[in-house]
Design a protein around this motif. Structure first.
Motif, PDB file in Angstrom:
ATOM      1  N   GLU A  94       0.834  -1.203   0.000  1.00  0.00           N
ATOM      2  CA  GLU A  94       0.000   0.000   0.000  1.00  0.00           C
ATOM      3  C   GLU A  94       0.872   1.258   0.000  1.00  0.00           C
ATOM      4  O   GLU A  94       0.595   2.219  -0.726  1.00  0.00           O
ATOM      5  N   TRP A  95       1.942   1.235   0.788  1.00  0.00           N
ATOM      6  CA  TRP A  95       2.872   2.374   0.776  1.00  0.00           C
ATOM      7  C   TRP A  95       3.484   2.524  -0.614  1.00  0.00           C
ATOM      8  O   TRP A  95       3.653   3.647  -1.110  1.00  0.00           O
ATOM      9  N   GLY A  96       3.806   1.401  -1.244  1.00  0.00           N
ATOM     10  CA  GLY A  96       4.368   1.449  -2.603  1.00  0.00           C
ATOM     11  C   GLY A  96       3.444   2.204  -3.545  1.00  0.00           C
ATOM     12  O   GLY A  96       3.875   3.055  -4.327  1.00  0.00           O
ATOM     13  N   SER A  97       2.157   1.914  -3.443  1.00  0.00           N
ATOM     14  CA  SER A  97       1.175   2.588  -4.291  1.00  0.00           C
ATOM     15  C   SER A  97       1.126   4.084  -3.967  1.00  0.00           C
ATOM     16  O   SER A  97       1.061   4.935  -4.873  1.00  0.00           O
ATOM     17  N   VAL A  98       1.172   4.417  -2.693  1.00  0.00           N
ATOM     18  CA  VAL A  98       1.158   5.834  -2.287  1.00  0.00           C
ATOM     19  C   VAL A  98       2.405   6.542  -2.846  1.00  0.00           C
ATOM     20  O   VAL A  98       2.309   7.665  -3.360  1.00  0.00           O
ATOM     21  N   PHE A  99       3.554   5.881  -2.775  1.00  0.00           N
ATOM     22  CA  PHE A  99       4.789   6.509  -3.275  1.00  0.00           C
ATOM     23  C   PHE A  99       4.701   6.786  -4.782  1.00  0.00           C
ATOM     24  O   PHE A  99       5.134   7.832  -5.248  1.00  0.00           O
ATOM     25  N   ARG A 100       4.140   5.837  -5.527  1.00  0.00           N
ATOM     26  CA  ARG A 100       4.024   6.057  -6.976  1.00  0.00           C
ATOM     27  C   ARG A 100       3.074   7.207  -7.268  1.00  0.00           C
ATOM     28  O   ARG A 100       3.338   8.044  -8.140  1.00  0.00           O
ATOM     29  N   GLN A 101       1.976   7.259  -6.538  1.00  0.00           N
ATOM     30  CA  GLN A 101       1.033   8.373  -6.715  1.00  0.00           C
ATOM     31  C   GLN A 101       1.686   9.702  -6.325  1.00  0.00           C
ATOM     32  O   GLN A 101       1.474  10.720  -6.971  1.00  0.00           O
ATOM     33  N   ALA A 102       2.487   9.659  -5.253  1.00  0.00           N
ATOM     34  CA  ALA A 102       3.167  10.871  -4.793  1.00  0.00           C
ATOM     35  C   ALA A 102       4.128  11.378  -5.862  1.00  0.00           C
ATOM     36  O   ALA A 102       4.177  12.573  -6.162  1.00  0.00           O
ATOM     37  N   ALA A 103       4.882  10.460  -6.455  1.00  0.00           N
ATOM     38  CA  ALA A 103       5.850  10.844  -7.492  1.00  0.00           C
ATOM     39  C   ALA A 103       5.120  11.452  -8.688  1.00  0.00           C
ATOM     40  O   ALA A 103       5.576  12.435  -9.277  1.00  0.00           O
ATOM     41  N   ASP A 104       3.968  10.891  -9.042  1.00  0.00           N
ATOM     42  CA  ASP A 104       3.184  11.433 -10.156  1.00  0.00           C
ATOM     43  C   ASP A 104       2.655  12.829  -9.844  1.00  0.00           C
ATOM     44  O   ASP A 104       2.370  13.616 -10.737  1.00  0.00           O
ATOM     45  N   LEU A 105       2.506  13.101  -8.561  1.00  0.00           N
ATOM     46  CA  LEU A 105       1.990  14.396  -8.100  1.00  0.00           C
ATOM     47  C   LEU A 105       3.103  15.443  -8.027  1.00  0.00           C
ATOM     48  O   LEU A 105       2.847  16.622  -7.825  1.00  0.00           O
ATOM     49  N   GLY A 106       4.348  15.005  -8.157  1.00  0.00           N
ATOM     50  CA  GLY A 106       5.465  15.958  -8.110  1.00  0.00           C
ATOM     51  C   GLY A 106       6.276  15.890  -6.830  1.00  0.00           C
ATOM     52  O   GLY A 106       7.188  16.695  -6.624  1.00  0.00           O
ATOM     53  N   ILE A 107       5.953  14.954  -5.960  1.00  0.00           N
ATOM     54  CA  ILE A 107       6.758  14.779  -4.745  1.00  0.00           C
ATOM     55  C   ILE A 107       8.136  14.259  -5.157  1.00  0.00           C
ATOM     56  O   ILE A 107       8.241  13.339  -5.965  1.00  0.00           O
ATOM     57  N   LEU A 108       9.185  14.872  -4.592  1.00  0.00           N
ATOM     58  CA  LEU A 108      10.555  14.462  -4.917  1.00  0.00           C
ATOM     59  C   LEU A 108      11.203  13.667  -3.789  1.00  0.00           C
ATOM     60  O   LEU A 108      12.034  12.801  -4.026  1.00  0.00           O
ATOM     61  N   GLN A 109      10.843  14.020  -2.562  1.00  0.00           N
ATOM     62  CA  GLN A 109      11.503  13.386  -1.426  1.00  0.00           C
ATOM     63  C   GLN A 109      10.484  12.780  -0.481  1.00  0.00           C
ATOM     64  O   GLN A 109       9.447  13.382  -0.216  1.00  0.00           O
ATOM     65  N   VAL A 110      10.808  11.603   0.029  1.00  0.00           N
ATOM     66  CA  VAL A 110       9.958  11.020   1.061  1.00  0.00           C
ATOM     67  C   VAL A 110      10.772  10.886   2.340  1.00  0.00           C
ATOM     68  O   VAL A 110      11.938  10.471   2.320  1.00  0.00           O
ATOM     69  N   HIS A 111      10.183  11.298   3.436  1.00  0.00           N
ATOM     70  CA  HIS A 111      10.809  11.165   4.749  1.00  0.00           C
ATOM     71  C   HIS A 111      10.126  10.002   5.459  1.00  0.00           C
ATOM     72  O   HIS A 111       8.961  10.103   5.825  1.00  0.00           O
ATOM     73  N   LEU A 112      10.837   8.910   5.596  1.00  0.00           N
ATOM     74  CA  LEU A 112      10.271   7.743   6.262  1.00  0.00           C
ATOM     75  C   LEU A 112      10.436   7.925   7.760  1.00  0.00           C
ATOM     76  O   LEU A 112      11.545   7.978   8.279  1.00  0.00           O
ATOM     77  N   SER A 113       9.308   8.043   8.426  1.00  0.00           N
ATOM     78  CA  SER A 113       9.332   8.405   9.827  1.00  0.00           C
ATOM     79  C   SER A 113       8.333   7.544  10.594  1.00  0.00           C
ATOM     80  O   SER A 113       7.842   6.540  10.095  1.00  0.00           O
ATOM     81  N   GLY A 114       8.030   7.969  11.818  1.00  0.00           N
ATOM     82  CA  GLY A 114       7.094   7.201  12.630  1.00  0.00           C
ATOM     83  C   GLY A 114       6.406   8.095  13.625  1.00  0.00           C
ATOM     84  O   GLY A 114       6.109   9.240  13.306  1.00  0.00           O
TER      85      GLY A 114
END
Lengths: 290, 105
Positions: free
Chosen positions: A54-74
């Motif tokens: 599910e996170w994988g899908s969110v990351f692909r959608q994020a990249a399509d939206l123009g997101i460049l960086q992801v901060h993996l946090s908690g």
């Protein structure tokens, strides 16, 4: 606000930017119990966490939206056993992967796996300059020593390192030593972040709120260190709230540069958004971004 | 409070220096915005054509002098002017730890 034209509070037209960064709260589980935790007072349960796919899908959608960086946090992202898989998904989506960790739960073998999976940069939190302070703030005995060990492995593997020093009334006077420690750990960057008073920190604000004199001193320390360490250590400074005449603009404008996704998939403009009454937020599981 | 006094940006980057992009700093396309960006820890910097041209030449082997020669030839521009642009641009990034110089890590 009219739907066809975004306006600011004075009615001036606003062009919303594309968010560049996304904070992925992979879990709210964490071995530490810092009194200023940015997670909501109502934590998400482990059973409601999104899966790696599910996170994988969110990351692909994020990249399509123009997101460049992801901060993996908690929480602590290392509390997710499938962290390596999540990192791989983020890199496959083309994102720059920043791992934000306390270091607890990371072994050398795990760090090497994360290296191969493509972590670009590690941000290690520092609760204090010695075990006494750090373990007291984090509420986890042995945490500081573990963290120092993890920092050593990070250096050996060659990850670029940022030290994330959260400062407040109890530890702000030791800022010069925190900066020195970041240099000694081989960090390229230190983030000196004064506690932001939402959620947990607000509950504990009496103990955590720095004095005006502390905030002024911290600013002076940062300015001096920036000049002295230019080209060796980048110092980012998040000053104390409440000592300025006006509040800061939240997140540089809600949703304009970054967004938060909670463990169960809620999409938020900032950590504290859910504490504002009468606002509803979509879940990316139900409302995809494309 | 006063801003700290800064030494001149072009202090000690001589022609033999070998600048390079360290681990954690990536030059890449931003396919959504249609621009070139430099990705670094907690930074994504939009690059103009000049910045992109300079950083694209960094191969971790070429010294600054040769790099400037190459750019001057490629863009048919006076060497002095190119040298000033390149030194100024790279020094800014060196200060921000987005470009490293070999042997000076």
């Amino acid at each position: 606000m009219k739907q066809d034209r975004a306006e600011d509070i004075r009615g001036n037209p606003v062009t919303p930017g594309l968010p560049m960064a996304m904070l992925a709260e992979l879990t709210h589980r964490c071995p530490l119990a810092c009194p200023y935790c940015s997670n909501p007072v109502e934590l998400s349960r482990a059973s409601s966490e999104m899966t790696a796919d599910e996170w994988g899908s969110v990351f692909r959608q994020a990249a399509d939206l123009g997101i460049l960086q992801v901060h993996l946090s908690g929480g602590e992202p290392a509390s997710r056993r499938d962290l390596t898989e999540i990192v791989r998904h983020a890199r496959d989506a083309g994102l720059y992967v920043n791992l934000i960790t306390s270091g607890i739960g990371l072994t050398e073998a795990r760090l090497r796996e994360l290296d191969h999976a493509g972590v670009d940069h590690v941000q290690l939190s520092l609760q204090g300059i010695n075990a006494e302070m750090a373990d007291w703030i984090g509420g986890y005995k042995g945490g500081f020593d573990r963290k120092m060990q993890v920092a050593e492995w990070i250096g050996q593997i060659g990850f670029p390192l940022t030290v994330n020093a959260v400062v407040h009334r109890q530890n702000m006077d030791r800022l010069p030593e925190m900066i020195e420690m970041a240099v000694n750990l081989g960090a390229r960057r230190i983030e000196v972040a004064t506690v932001q008073f939402h959620g947990w920190a607000d509950l504990n604000r009496k103990t955590l709120m720095p004095t005006m004199a502390q905030a002024m001193q911290a600013r002076a320390v940062v300015n001096e260190a920036r000049a002295r360490l230019r080209g060796r250590l980048v110092i980012d400074y998040v000053p104390a709230d409440h000592h300025a005449k006006f509040p800061k603009s939240c997140m540089g404008g809600w949703g304009s540069t970054g967004l938060n996704v909670t463990p169960e998939g809620l999409v938020l403009p900032c950590h504290a958004a859910q504490t504002i009454p009468n606002l509803d937020f979509d879940n990316v599981r139900e409302v995809p971004w494309r | 409070m006063n801003a700290p006094q800064q030494p001149p940006a072009t202090a000690d980057l001589d022609d033999a220096a070998i600048p390079y992009l360290p681990r954690g700093v990536r030059l890449q396309d931003d396919r959504v915005r249609g621009i070139r960006v430099l990705q670094a820890p907690e930074r994504a910097m939009q690059l103009d054509a000049v910045g992109d041209a300079i950083l694209s030449e960094l191969d971790g082997e070429t010294g600054l002098g040769a790099l400037i020669d190459r750019l001057a030839q490629k863009y048919d521009a006076p060497r002095d002017q190119i040298a000033e642009d390149v030194r100024g641009f790279l020094n800014g990034l060196i200060d921000r730890r987005m470009v490293f110089v070999r042997g000076r890590e």
